[in-house]
Design an enzyme around this catalytic site. Sequence first.
Site, PDB file in Angstrom:
ATOM      1  N   GLY A 126       0.626  -5.041   0.830  1.00  0.00           N
ATOM      2  CA  GLY A 126      -0.614  -5.075   0.043  1.00  0.00           C
ATOM      3  C   GLY A 126      -0.406  -5.655  -1.346  1.00  0.00           C
ATOM      4  N   ALA A 165       0.852  -1.180   0.000  1.00  0.00           N
ATOM      5  CA  ALA A 165       0.000   0.000   0.000  1.00  0.00           C
ATOM      6  C   ALA A 165       0.894   1.239   0.000  1.00  0.00           C
ATOM      7  CB  ALA A 165      -0.883  -0.009   1.243  1.00  0.00           C
ATOM      8  N   GLU A 188       4.818  -5.295   7.014  1.00  0.00           N
ATOM      9  CA  GLU A 188       4.074  -4.282   7.764  1.00  0.00           C
ATOM     10  C   GLU A 188       4.588  -4.116   9.187  1.00  0.00           C
ATOM     11  OE1 GLU A 188       2.739  -6.588   5.828  1.00  0.00           O
ATOM     12  OE2 GLU A 188       1.122  -5.763   4.613  1.00  0.00           O
ATOM     13  N   GLU A 223      -0.634  -9.261  -0.807  1.00  0.00           N
ATOM     14  CA  GLU A 223      -2.048  -9.557  -0.507  1.00  0.00           C
ATOM     15  C   GLU A 223      -2.892  -9.515  -1.781  1.00  0.00           C
ATOM     16  OE1 GLU A 223      -2.051  -6.476   2.548  1.00  0.00           O
ATOM     17  OE2 GLU A 223      -2.724  -7.988   3.988  1.00  0.00           O
TER      18      GLU A 223
HETATM   19  N1  CO8 Z   1       4.578   3.248  -0.554  1.00  0.00           N
HETATM   20  C1  CO8 Z   1       4.994   4.418  -1.049  1.00  0.00           C
HETATM   21  N2  CO8 Z   1       6.154   4.601  -1.707  1.00  0.00           N
HETATM   22  C2  CO8 Z   1       6.952   3.514  -1.841  1.00  0.00           C
HETATM   23  C3  CO8 Z   1       6.604   2.256  -1.356  1.00  0.00           C
HETATM   24  C4  CO8 Z   1       5.338   2.136  -0.679  1.00  0.00           C
HETATM   25  N3  CO8 Z   1       4.889   0.978  -0.214  1.00  0.00           N
HETATM   26  N4  CO8 Z   1       7.586   1.381  -1.641  1.00  0.00           N
HETATM   27  C5  CO8 Z   1       8.529   2.075  -2.292  1.00  0.00           C
HETATM   28  N5  CO8 Z   1       8.146   3.367  -2.419  1.00  0.00           N
HETATM   29  C6  CO8 Z   1       8.881   4.448  -3.067  1.00  0.00           C
HETATM   30  C7  CO8 Z   1       9.983   5.008  -2.180  1.00  0.00           C
HETATM   31  O1  CO8 Z   1       9.471   5.939  -1.257  1.00  0.00           O
HETATM   32  C8  CO8 Z   1      10.909   5.633  -3.193  1.00  0.00           C
HETATM   33  O2  CO8 Z   1      10.360   6.862  -3.603  1.00  0.00           O
HETATM   34  P1  CO8 Z   1      11.363   8.131  -3.868  1.00  0.00           P
HETATM   35  O3  CO8 Z   1      12.221   7.689  -5.018  1.00  0.00           O
HETATM   36  O4  CO8 Z   1      10.418   9.222  -4.217  1.00  0.00           O
HETATM   37  O5  CO8 Z   1      12.131   8.336  -2.616  1.00  0.00           O
HETATM   38  C9  CO8 Z   1      10.797   4.674  -4.367  1.00  0.00           C
HETATM   39  O6  CO8 Z   1       9.578   3.956  -4.192  1.00  0.00           O
HETATM   40  C10 CO8 Z   1      11.934   3.696  -4.397  1.00  0.00           C
HETATM   41  O7  CO8 Z   1      12.020   3.055  -3.134  1.00  0.00           O
HETATM   42  P2  CO8 Z   1      13.404   2.894  -2.336  1.00  0.00           P
HETATM   43  O8  CO8 Z   1      14.286   4.083  -2.544  1.00  0.00           O
HETATM   44  O9  CO8 Z   1      13.078   2.536  -0.916  1.00  0.00           O
HETATM   45  O10 CO8 Z   1      14.051   1.646  -3.114  1.00  0.00           O
HETATM   46  P3  CO8 Z   1      14.960   0.468  -2.541  1.00  0.00           P
HETATM   47  O11 CO8 Z   1      15.411  -0.300  -3.737  1.00  0.00           O
HETATM   48  O12 CO8 Z   1      16.005   1.007  -1.609  1.00  0.00           O
HETATM   49  O13 CO8 Z   1      13.966  -0.468  -1.648  1.00  0.00           O
HETATM   50  C11 CO8 Z   1      11.896  -1.629  -1.179  1.00  0.00           C
HETATM   51  C12 CO8 Z   1      12.892  -1.144  -2.252  1.00  0.00           C
HETATM   52  C13 CO8 Z   1      12.557  -2.744  -0.345  1.00  0.00           C
HETATM   53  C14 CO8 Z   1      10.682  -2.168  -1.883  1.00  0.00           C
HETATM   54  C15 CO8 Z   1      11.551  -0.447  -0.236  1.00  0.00           C
HETATM   55  O14 CO8 Z   1      11.100   0.641  -1.043  1.00  0.00           O
HETATM   56  C16 CO8 Z   1      10.473  -0.758   0.767  1.00  0.00           C
HETATM   57  O15 CO8 Z   1      10.759  -1.372   1.791  1.00  0.00           O
HETATM   58  N6  CO8 Z   1       9.230  -0.320   0.493  1.00  0.00           N
HETATM   59  C17 CO8 Z   1       8.128  -0.423   1.438  1.00  0.00           C
HETATM   60  C18 CO8 Z   1       7.616  -1.849   1.532  1.00  0.00           C
HETATM   61  C19 CO8 Z   1       6.529  -1.933   2.583  1.00  0.00           C
HETATM   62  O16 CO8 Z   1       6.732  -1.640   3.742  1.00  0.00           O
HETATM   63  N7  CO8 Z   1       5.318  -2.368   2.158  1.00  0.00           N
HETATM   64  C20 CO8 Z   1       4.183  -2.505   3.018  1.00  0.00           C
HETATM   65  C21 CO8 Z   1       3.354  -1.260   2.999  1.00  0.00           C
HETATM   66  S1  CO8 Z   1       2.021  -1.302   4.158  1.00  0.00           S
HETATM   67  C22 CO8 Z   1       0.890  -2.296   3.395  1.00  0.00           C
HETATM   68  O17 CO8 Z   1       1.039  -2.735   2.284  1.00  0.00           O
HETATM   69  C23 CO8 Z   1      -0.338  -2.597   4.191  1.00  0.00           C
HETATM   70  C24 CO8 Z   1      -1.476  -3.081   3.333  1.00  0.00           C
HETATM   71  C25 CO8 Z   1      -2.762  -2.962   4.106  1.00  0.00           C
HETATM   72  C26 CO8 Z   1      -4.018  -2.988   3.278  1.00  0.00           C
HETATM   73  C27 CO8 Z   1      -4.058  -2.200   1.977  1.00  0.00           C
HETATM   74  C28 CO8 Z   1      -4.675  -0.835   2.102  1.00  0.00           C
HETATM   75  C29 CO8 Z   1      -4.687  -0.124   0.774  1.00  0.00           C
END
Ligand code: CO8
Length: 258
Positions: free
Chosen positions: A109, A66, A132, A112
């Site tokens: 998400g 998400a 999460e 999921e």
């Molecule tokens: N949301 C928003 N932006 C994101 C997300 C995300 N989930 N994942 C990555 N991005 C963005 C980053 O902010 C970054 O943006 P910017 O370039 O503007 O700074 C860009 O994508 C690239 O990301 P990274 O620089 O972090 O890239 P890396 O290669 O270093 O890392 C990862 C890649 C491992 C994927 C890392 O980005 C990460 O850990 N992302 C978050 C993963 C996460 O925590 N997901 C769970 C989110 S919560 C959730 O899904 C709950 C669902 C509940 C129900 C659904 C409701 C809608």
Amino acid sequence: MKEFDNILVETRGRVGLITLNRPDAFNALNAALLRELMQALQAFDADEDVGAMVVAGNEKAFAAGADIAEMADATAVEILRSGRIDLFDAVMTIKKPVIAAVSGWCLGGGCELAMSLDMIVASERARFGQPEINLGVIPGAGGTQRLTRAVGKVLAMEMVLNNRHLTAEEALHYGLVNKVSPVETYLEDAIKLADQIAARAPLAVQAAKAMVNHAFESHLRDGLADERRAFYLLFATEDQKEGMTAFLEKRDPDWKGR
Ligand code: CO8
């Protein structure tokens, strides 16, 4: 079909292909994307020229979860009222089979979403996880439930409590995905699988999907009774007569979807 801002939509023969298209954010699922995804799935579901669908991301990410930026400041009531998670439930109303084509990050998400579809074709670069816990929350769109049913309790515990990721090969081993393909061909392999299913008797395919899903929600005796009713009902279709006649006449069936 209409144009969308966050997804790309096309047809390949009888397969409807939906590509999540927020590459700068690893396809993070914001509310607008989820709404568009549901609209596209519903439009393909209603289109008689489409027999199955594929939902894909890109090579680097199916979806990294998400959209955290969209949720970070929300109150509990705002999250509840936003209806975001309800959009995941809406996927369950789609009657035709939907295959996830997953490469790269498939997290939170995103994982999921893939699990709420019917099958998963993964590229060798796919990584599955429920991170999460790192954000101080837990999965909210089925992660604790569907993942546990797919991979079993102890591995689900490790993934949800300690952010253990699965490689594509591990996901295959534990029964989370159908197939692992090279990154160059995973999308075509997913489309090929969808195409094969789309060429089958449409009403029987839909009944089969509904009944397999039913197995997760019913006691065995109820599920068996409902399966039997669906089996009987298919004898009211022209396709049942055609399928069995074609077998006896040693020819390919000509399905009508009636
Ligand atoms: N949301 C928003 N932006 C994101 C997300 C995300 N989930 N994942 C990555 N991005 C963005 C980053 O902010 C970054 O943006 P910017 O370039 O503007 O700074 C860009 O994508 C690239 O990301 P990274 O620089 O972090 O890239 P890396 O290669 O270093 O890392 C990862 C890649 C491992 C994927 C890392 O980005 C990460 O850990 N992302 C978050 C993963 C996460 O925590 N997901 C769970 C989110 S919560 C959730 O899904 C709950 C669902 C509940 C129900 C659904 C409701 C809608």
